[in-house]
Write a protein that holds these residues in place. Structure first.
Motif, mmCIF file in Angstrom:
data_model
loop_
_atom_site.group_PDB
_atom_site.id
_atom_site.type_symbol
_atom_site.label_atom_id
_atom_site.label_comp_id
_atom_site.label_asym_id
_atom_site.label_seq_id
_atom_site.Cartn_x
_atom_site.Cartn_y
_atom_site.Cartn_z
ATOM 1 N N ARG A 40 4.876 1.514 1.049
ATOM 2 C CA ARG A 40 5.784 1.672 -0.100
ATOM 3 C C ARG A 40 6.660 2.912 0.069
ATOM 4 N N ASP A 82 0.854 -1.181 0.000
ATOM 5 C CA ASP A 82 0.000 0.000 0.000
ATOM 6 C C ASP A 82 0.900 1.244 0.000
ATOM 7 N N GLU A 83 0.302 2.383 -0.296
ATOM 8 C CA GLU A 83 1.094 3.599 -0.504
ATOM 9 C C GLU A 83 1.943 3.970 0.711
ATOM 10 N N ASP A 84 1.388 3.823 1.913
ATOM 11 C CA ASP A 84 2.115 4.218 3.120
ATOM 12 C C ASP A 84 3.369 3.362 3.328
#
Length: 199
Positions: free
Chosen positions: A142, A138-140
């Motif tokens: 990554r 997920d973006e966080d």
């Protein structure tokens, strides 16, 4: 004087250099910052989706903002965290200004040419593996994993750059590293099969 190629707009709507007089000694310090952090800014802009054909211009925009806002930098803070924030805003400005902005994640630069074909193949496979792994996060997670493991920022630097507290950075990094370890264990047998190595 405005730059006609920018339609009269300077990066992040900052006033032209002629409108301010920088403190003495800025030029030498700025040259050092540019030399030491140019590649970091370049990679961050690519991470934020700046197209390859535009990234060099956007690097110049980031450092133009740095020069104009030199007095705003907190000397007790991290230069890379400050640059990270500026690069993120320059990239966001580009995305708002063009429908052609590239959105594909490019966290890892292409490997440099290598004389040894086997080494080049191994580097390409490793880079492709890391990109595939990053795409699963997920973006966080990554963002934290990329800054810690690829760019070698410390947890406090990452916290300052992303605006989250240090404990959250550590928590996300631990989770991402655990996922990476599992991915590596899955990848190793595949690599052995590809190269015909015994198990």
């Amino acid at each position: 004087m405005t730059d006609p190629k920018r339609g009269g707009q300077s990066p992040l709507e900052m006033p032209p250099l002629a409108a301010r007089s920088g403190p003495s000694g800025v030029a030498p310090e700025f040259a050092v910052v540019f030399r030491e952090h140019h590649d970091f800014v370049w990679r961050m802009l690519r991470y934020f989706g700046v197209p390859a054909e535009a990234v060099d211009d956007k690097v110049q925009d980031v450092f133009l903002v740095v020069y104009r806002r030199w007095d705003d930098f907190d000397r007790a803070g991290s230069m890379r965290s400050w640059l990270y924030g500026i690069a993120r805003r320059v990239a966001a400005d580009l995305r708002r200004g063009t429908a052609r902005a590239e959105r594909r994640l490019r966290a890892v630069p292409d490997p440099p040419p290598a004389v040894d074909p086997d080494q080049a193949l191994a580097q390409a496979e490793a880079a492709a593996f890391v990109e595939r792994f990053l795409a699963t996060l997920d973006e966080d997670k990554r963002e934290v994993f990329m800054l810690a493991e690829i760019e070698f920022l410390t947890a406090p630097e990452i916290a300052a750059a992303t605006g989250v507290n240090t404990n959250t950075v550590y928590s996300r990094l631990r989770a991402a590293r655990a996922l990476f370890d599992r991915a590596v264990r899955r990848f190793a047998p595949e690599l052995r099969r590809t190269h015909g190595q015994p198990r």
